[in-house]
Scaffold this motif. Sequence first.
Motif, mmCIF file in Angstrom:
data_model
loop_
_atom_site.group_PDB
_atom_site.id
_atom_site.type_symbol
_atom_site.label_atom_id
_atom_site.label_comp_id
_atom_site.label_asym_id
_atom_site.label_seq_id
_atom_site.Cartn_x
_atom_site.Cartn_y
_atom_site.Cartn_z
ATOM 1 N N GLY A 1 0.799 -1.227 0.000
ATOM 2 C CA GLY A 1 0.000 0.000 0.000
ATOM 3 C C GLY A 1 0.827 1.270 0.000
ATOM 4 N N VAL A 2 2.133 1.137 -0.264
ATOM 5 C CA VAL A 2 3.037 2.286 -0.119
ATOM 6 C C VAL A 2 3.103 3.120 -1.394
ATOM 7 N N SER A 3 3.019 4.410 -1.242
ATOM 8 C CA SER A 3 3.199 5.343 -2.368
ATOM 9 C C SER A 3 3.786 6.644 -1.837
ATOM 10 N N HIS A 4 4.126 7.543 -2.745
ATOM 11 C CA HIS A 4 4.807 8.795 -2.372
ATOM 12 C C HIS A 4 6.030 8.472 -1.522
ATOM 13 N N ASP A 5 6.718 7.464 -1.873
ATOM 14 C CA ASP A 5 7.894 7.023 -1.135
ATOM 15 C C ASP A 5 8.765 6.283 -2.137
ATOM 16 N N SER A 6 10.076 6.338 -1.912
ATOM 17 C CA SER A 6 10.984 5.748 -2.898
ATOM 18 C C SER A 6 10.788 4.240 -3.043
ATOM 19 N N ILE A 7 10.247 3.574 -2.019
ATOM 20 C CA ILE A 7 10.093 2.114 -2.112
ATOM 21 C C ILE A 7 8.772 1.704 -2.762
ATOM 22 N N ASN B 1 1.745 6.732 5.567
ATOM 23 C CA ASN B 1 0.867 6.300 4.485
ATOM 24 C C ASN B 1 0.125 7.463 3.860
ATOM 25 N N HIS B 2 -0.426 7.202 2.684
ATOM 26 C CA HIS B 2 -1.229 8.192 1.966
ATOM 27 C C HIS B 2 -2.534 8.405 2.736
ATOM 28 N N ALA B 3 -2.826 9.676 3.030
ATOM 29 C CA ALA B 3 -3.995 9.984 3.857
ATOM 30 C C ALA B 3 -5.308 9.812 3.105
ATOM 31 N N GLY B 4 -5.250 9.612 1.795
ATOM 32 C CA GLY B 4 -6.480 9.401 1.044
ATOM 33 C C GLY B 4 -6.772 7.929 0.801
ATOM 34 N N THR B 5 -5.726 7.158 0.608
ATOM 35 C CA THR B 5 -5.906 5.791 0.128
ATOM 36 C C THR B 5 -5.790 4.746 1.229
ATOM 37 N N THR B 6 -5.519 5.178 2.446
ATOM 38 C CA THR B 6 -5.329 4.214 3.536
ATOM 39 C C THR B 6 -6.528 4.233 4.474
ATOM 40 N N ILE C 1 -6.862 0.157 8.733
ATOM 41 C CA ILE C 1 -5.538 -0.466 8.607
ATOM 42 C C ILE C 1 -4.404 0.528 8.871
ATOM 43 N N ARG C 2 -4.751 1.733 9.309
ATOM 44 C CA ARG C 2 -3.703 2.722 9.583
ATOM 45 C C ARG C 2 -2.901 2.384 10.833
ATOM 46 N N ARG C 3 -1.654 2.790 10.813
ATOM 47 C CA ARG C 3 -0.868 2.824 12.049
ATOM 48 C C ARG C 3 -0.357 4.252 12.186
ATOM 49 N N PRO D 1 0.859 10.323 9.571
ATOM 50 C CA PRO D 1 2.196 10.398 10.169
ATOM 51 C C PRO D 1 2.756 9.023 10.518
ATOM 52 N N GLY D 2 3.974 8.784 10.062
ATOM 53 C CA GLY D 2 4.652 7.529 10.372
ATOM 54 C C GLY D 2 5.437 7.611 11.669
ATOM 55 N N LYS D 3 5.825 8.834 12.030
ATOM 56 C CA LYS D 3 6.520 9.046 13.292
ATOM 57 C C LYS D 3 5.915 10.265 13.984
ATOM 58 N N ALA D 4 5.959 10.239 15.290
ATOM 59 C CA ALA D 4 5.454 11.379 16.057
ATOM 60 C C ALA D 4 6.253 11.464 17.348
ATOM 61 N N ASP D 5 6.699 12.664 17.666
ATOM 62 C CA ASP D 5 7.472 12.877 18.889
ATOM 63 C C ASP D 5 6.742 13.869 19.792
ATOM 64 N N MET D 6 6.769 13.602 21.079
ATOM 65 C CA MET D 6 6.294 14.610 22.025
ATOM 66 C C MET D 6 7.338 14.812 23.112
#
Lengths: 423, 423
Positions: A385-391, B228-233, B237-239, B282-287
């Motif tokens: 499901g990956v896009s907008h990413d080099s992989i 991930n793509h915010a439209g297609t995910t 199934i999001r993380r 967002p794939g990463k988030a810091d607080m």
Amino acid sequence: MFRRTRVHDFPRINPVRLLDDLKTLRSFGANGPGVVRLSLSPVDMEARRWLAGRMTDAGLDATIDGVGTVFGRSRKPGPALVIGSHTDTQPTGGWLDGALGVIYGLEIARALDECAATRDFAIDVASWIDEEGTFSSFLGSRSFVGDAIDASLQHARNRDGVLLGDALAQAGMANVPRVVLDRARQRAYLEPHIEQGGRLEASGKSIGVVTTIVGIREFQLCFTGQRNHAGTTPMSIRRDAGAALVAFIARVDAAFGRLADADTVWTVGRIDLDPGSFSVVPGKADMYLQFRDGKPERLHAMESALAALVDEWNVQHAVQVELMPCDGPEEPVVMDTTLQQHIAQAAEAVAPGQWIHMPSGASHDAQVIAHHIPACMLFVPSIGGVSHDSIEDTAEAHIVLGCEVAARAAAGIVEALRVRFDG
Amino acid sequence: MFRRTRVHDFPRINPVRLLDDLKTLRSFGANGPGVVRLSLSPVDMEARRWLAGRMTDAGLDATIDGVGTVFGRSRKPGPALVIGSHTDTQPTGGWLDGALGVIYGLEIARALDECAATRDFAIDVASWIDEEGTFSSFLGSRSFVGDAIDASLQHARNRDGVLLGDALAQAGMANVPRVVLDRARQRAYLEPHIEQGGRLEASGKSIGVVTTIVGIREFQLCFTGQRNHAGTTPMSIRRDAGAALVAFIARVDAAFGRLADADTVWTVGRIDLDPGSFSVVPGKADMYLQFRDGKPERLHAMESALAALVDEWNVQHAVQVELMPCDGPEEPVVMDTTLQQHIAQAAEAVAPGQWIHMPSGASHDAQVIAHHIPACMLFVPSIGGVSHDSIEDTAEAHIVLGCEVAARAAAGIVEALRVRFDG
């Protein structure tokens, strides 16, 4: 309607040629497994010139137009099906997002030309400039259908601050004419694309027939509290804009959860706390909220719910929140149902049971063109499901299968257009 | 213990001289109503030379030592009370944060010298360098008490990347000796300061007698999900690392709320979502989480609760969170109770009923010095509780009253020290 031709008369794509062209295109701006090919950059223009050459080799009249769109017009008389997508990429993009649909178009034009039954079918092929919005999203397709793009030409800039007009002049296109939709000839549009999501993979299917390109709403929500020392300000008297933002998100989740169906998505993609340090209670906090859905009425209900949450919040709390729309709303765009049937029938013929109807959660040039001529989209699976990413990637078997389905669908569409045209 | 002297024998401060000196100091680095006077900057050094001059005028032996601390040593024999604070500021600081305590010290040294009853009392006055940490927090007080500062001297840099050692050499202090604590002589420390919070104002009081400087814990929490793509995910199934972070904050609030008393504070001062755009889950988030309390056992309980929340979260969720301590923990520092009594008695004499005991939520040089000699702090109200901001201010009546109380407290402290010294 689609009339079934005899099996041996179907156009057959050439998988090796297809993959070779895709891989050659990948070499322009290659960046590890991905591609960096921003609109109108030197490497993008190189790729465009290569693409125009491949179109010429395929017997199309190829041009790079006044905004940078590469257009290969078939020499065959209409009615024509336009097959297109884009060859520009995200700042760090993958190799198939956009490129797949353009090379499919090129291969399908060749395949139909090589098949006795479809030799006279007109396939025009397009690589619309700047779908990804390096300067101005959908610039090429908007220009093609005659939408006003003067504001973009005068004011749009890339991240380096370069004006679109200057970039076009720099690329030698200051006085080059623009390709425009010929409604008498160009009667339908097909955009094959990678899915960019994980639905096909999760459902074990190979082809997606797109029903709708979802609508989008984007809002910035600005919370204003009181900046204070994080050590000396008791919790009881704080007006912490960040804490308010976090609490507000829970309300949005609850409200949207009640309105959503399985295809509704909403995302908080960015949060900024001001000043953003350990020892300061944030005085301001901004969040960026996007939501998408295929149904206009649900989008409106979500907008209303959000506005109501804001009003309710501001009555209840000392930290105040302001709701600001960002960009214009994008309304959902329904794909032409007859064209959807052509794709579905082609998919069922080539890969029985291996296709589904599905919405497109991402935006595409098809949503611009669908307002002017019947348009449709076909998806192939994205690995992970990956896009907008080099992989970003798609199995070669899926790339080939998708082009076979698209070619058969294209043949069916043009055949139906010709029946109507002649009729 | 504090012995009450006769009323006419009390040292009387000179309000005009006090305010004049404060306002003159404000002119070095004036920036609107605030002050920009970063440690070792040219304007800071100018202010230090002016301050040394005022100390000399007051009859003190003044020096700018090898790290930049301005120290005015009384010529009177010990025991001495050291009164000090800092004259460096935040990047955009206010005019009183630090400056107030230093000028109080100067005025109190003069006032005691002018009073028959206290003429022989030794008051040493200090402006410790870099309390605010332009290079290295509490550098001056740490150097004074003999804490190791070699690492700071060799490696600490300001925001422009300038090494502390180079800045000191540039300011002409490469081979200047450092002032060090003389334990036989310097027997107590008083640091008057603005409150930097809103408690005094909220309670309608004029003087705070500080009980404890609270301890601090700082943690970065890093959430790792799947970009991930915010439209297609689909939501299912999001993380989403950002959504996880927001949900986690609610758990922290609940857990800390159960452990807290009215003085406990915790703050999420910064949140970063990666990559931080509308259209990407967002794939990463810091607080960045800080909490403060005056009781070591509560700080430990909060740390344990936080660690337990992290463990619990990681068992329950696909998005994982990592807890990383930032800087060393600062333990709470209790102010000397006998010295607190001196301040309380002085406050009650000058402004009956107009004072309270309170913790300091902010850090101060006193917490460094308290590990070596008895130390205490006196607070005056901050208008609107505002500090670390150019509009930081205190009513002139409160400035004057605070100095009167501090002078009377200082007289009492030195008197008591002399009784013990002689005895």
